[in-house]
Design an enzyme around this catalytic site. Structure first.
Site, PDB file in Angstrom:
ATOM      1  N   GLU A 172      23.701 119.533 -37.020  1.00 15.55           N
ATOM      2  CA  GLU A 172      22.304 119.609 -36.980  1.00 15.55           C
ATOM      3  C   GLU A 172      21.924 119.091 -38.521  1.00 15.55           C
ATOM      4  OE1 GLU A 172      20.594 123.098 -36.235  1.00 15.55           O
ATOM      5  OE2 GLU A 172      21.731 124.162 -37.865  1.00 15.55           O
ATOM      6  N   CYS A 181      18.636 118.577 -45.370  1.00 20.57           N
ATOM      7  CA  CYS A 181      19.727 119.635 -45.345  1.00 20.57           C
ATOM      8  C   CYS A 181      20.566 119.061 -44.315  1.00 20.57           C
ATOM      9  CB  CYS A 181      18.863 120.954 -44.835  1.00 20.57           C
ATOM     10  SG  CYS A 181      20.173 122.300 -44.276  1.00 20.57           S
ATOM     11  N   CYS A 188      31.087 127.321 -37.650  1.00 16.72           N
ATOM     12  CA  CYS A 188      31.448 127.831 -38.773  1.00 16.72           C
ATOM     13  C   CYS A 188      32.204 129.035 -38.265  1.00 16.72           C
ATOM     14  CB  CYS A 188      30.059 128.369 -39.627  1.00 16.72           C
ATOM     15  SG  CYS A 188      30.238 129.130 -41.134  1.00 16.72           S
ATOM     16  N   CYS A 231      28.578 135.266 -40.077  1.00 13.12           N
ATOM     17  CA  CYS A 231      27.513 135.733 -40.494  1.00 13.12           C
ATOM     18  C   CYS A 231      26.716 135.998 -39.230  1.00 13.12           C
ATOM     19  CB  CYS A 231      26.563 135.029 -41.535  1.00 13.12           C
ATOM     20  SG  CYS A 231      27.550 134.260 -42.955  1.00 13.12           S
ATOM     21  N   CYS A 261      23.315 134.746 -38.049  1.00 17.35           N
ATOM     22  CA  CYS A 261      23.369 133.318 -37.925  1.00 17.35           C
ATOM     23  C   CYS A 261      23.773 132.734 -36.571  1.00 17.35           C
ATOM     24  CB  CYS A 261      24.270 132.510 -38.923  1.00 17.35           C
ATOM     25  SG  CYS A 261      24.703 131.035 -38.856  1.00 17.35           S
ATOM     26  N   CYS A 296      19.776 127.772 -38.830  1.00 12.27           N
ATOM     27  CA  CYS A 296      21.217 127.449 -38.743  1.00 12.27           C
ATOM     28  C   CYS A 296      21.591 127.284 -36.988  1.00 12.27           C
ATOM     29  CB  CYS A 296      22.252 128.527 -39.245  1.00 12.27           C
ATOM     30  SG  CYS A 296      22.681 128.222 -40.693  1.00 12.27           S
TER      31      CYS A 296
HETATM   32  S1  SF4 Z   1      24.845 131.599 -42.751  1.00 10.11           S
HETATM   33 FE1  SF4 Z   1      25.977 130.617 -40.687  1.00 10.11          FE
HETATM   34  S2  SF4 Z   1      26.573 128.656 -41.328  1.00 10.11           S
HETATM   35 FE2  SF4 Z   1      26.198 129.601 -43.214  1.00 10.11          FE
HETATM   36  S3  SF4 Z   1      28.193 130.580 -43.899  1.00 10.11           S
HETATM   37 FE3  SF4 Z   1      27.209 132.320 -42.772  1.00 10.11          FE
HETATM   38  S4  SF4 Z   1      27.997 131.644 -40.522  1.00 10.11           S
HETATM   39 FE4  SF4 Z   1      28.229 129.767 -41.500  1.00 10.11          FE
END
Ligand code: SF4
Length: 327
Positions: free
Chosen positions: A76, A89, A96, A100, A103, A317
């Site tokens: 995206e 962006c 990923c 996190c 996210c 995200c």
């Molecule tokens: S916020 Fe989401 S995309 Fe960014 S590093 Fe953390 S898990 Fe990865």
């Protein structure tokens, strides 16, 4: 992407010029090359063209984009118009691995790194879509993925974007969850690129809960590394801070943040959490966000609250990709 071709250097330069400045869609369009050379190249390689599979616009002009990759995967991007800027962006990975907890991309895990041409290709695809009616002025690597975990391809992509698309490194911002060694490497290799550090907490307990990377590089390690970065006199780090209701948005957090940033050349971007279905956190109230900002400003820390651009299209995200895959 051209792979495994023993082309002379000047031919490679010509290829990149045709791919990214002239934006050709296929090898046959490279008229500077002889027909036999084009045929040889076609037998060995191809030009990857990212397609925009889906575009969702919100009332404030923000557009969420879904890019299709050659292997059927997708990533995206978000195009954000401002009074003076048009910021794109882009993503650096499919998914990923950083985990996190606030996210949605994290819940997808990491499928693979993007190649440099796929990262730069997101810019090319949007430029094609804009048809010359507007120019992208700024690039932020804040889409899916941790850019510093794909260092080689990300820095190659930055070279392509700056060399062939007329966007200077000073207008590129790379956002990291705090991969300390690569932060330092980025400053050594590309000191002009802006760095945004995703901090999001003022105690290790809270940050480790929100961001597993804190178990490897805790707040103290991260801040010491930030202090050591050779930030030039006219530049500042960006400290990104996602405000989560009742988790990290209290006045005590704001005061701890002030103490943490003492002596650091940094500005703070406060990002009210963008709720999504099934999210385990809530958005802070507007009052709490403003109070947090005012506490910072009162101590002469530059602090912005990022406007909820794209809120109604869930421009956070990973969300467009998930929506697309479910439909
Ligand atoms: S916020 Fe989401 S995309 Fe960014 S590093 Fe953390 S898990 Fe990865």
């Amino acid at each position: 992407m051209f792979q495994g071709i023993g082309l002379p250097r000047f031919r490679v330069t010509q290829l990149i010029h045709w791919m990214y400045e002239k934006d050709v869609l296929g090898i046959d369009d490279i008229t500077e090359f002889s027909r036999p050379l084009r045929e040889t190249l076609k037998g060995l390689s191809y030009i990857g063209n990212l397609k925009i599979l889906k575009k969702t616009e919100s009332s404030d002009g923000t557009a969420k984009l879904l890019f299709g990759l050659d292997d059927g995967l997708s990533v995206e991007g978000v195009l954000i118009p401002d009074e003076y800027r048009l910021t794109l962006c882009v993503s650096s990975q499919v998914g990923c691995a950083m985990g996190c907890r606030f996210c949605l991309t994290a819940s997808m895990g990491l499928t693979r790194n993007l190649r440099a041409d796929e990262i730069a290709g997101q810019v090319t695809a949007v430029r094609r879509e804009l048809q010359g009616q507007a120019e992208i002025t700024n690039i932020v690597l804040m889409g899916m993925g941790e850019p510093l975990k794909n260092f080689g391809e990300v820095t190659k992509a930055i070279q392509i974007i700056t060399q062939y698309m007329g966007i200077s490194k000073r207008r590129i911002t790379l956002s990291t969850a705090g991969v300390v060694p690569e932060m330092q490497r980025l400053y050594r290799e590309m000191p002009e690129v802006n760095l945004a550090i995703s901090l999001n907490a003022t105690t290790d307990d809270v940050r480790s809960t929100l961001m597993p990377i804190n178990n490897k590089y805790n707040i103290d390690t991260l801040l010491r590394a930030c202090h050591r970065l050779p930030i030039s006199p006219r530049r500042r780090l960006t400290i990104a801070y996602v405000l989560l209701k009742g988790i990290n948005d209290t006045p005590e957090d704001a005061r701890r943040l002030i103490a943490m940033l003492k002596g650091l050349k940094a500005k703070v971007n406060l990002i009210p959490f963008n709720e999504y279905e099934g999210a385990r956190y809530e958005a802070p109230g507007e009052k709490a966000a403003i109070e947090f900002q005012q506490i910072l400003i009162a101590r002469h820390i530059t602090a912005f609250i990022r406007k909820s651009k794209g809120l109604e299209i869930q421009a956070a995200c990973g969300q467009l990709k998930t929506t697309h895959e479910q439909s």
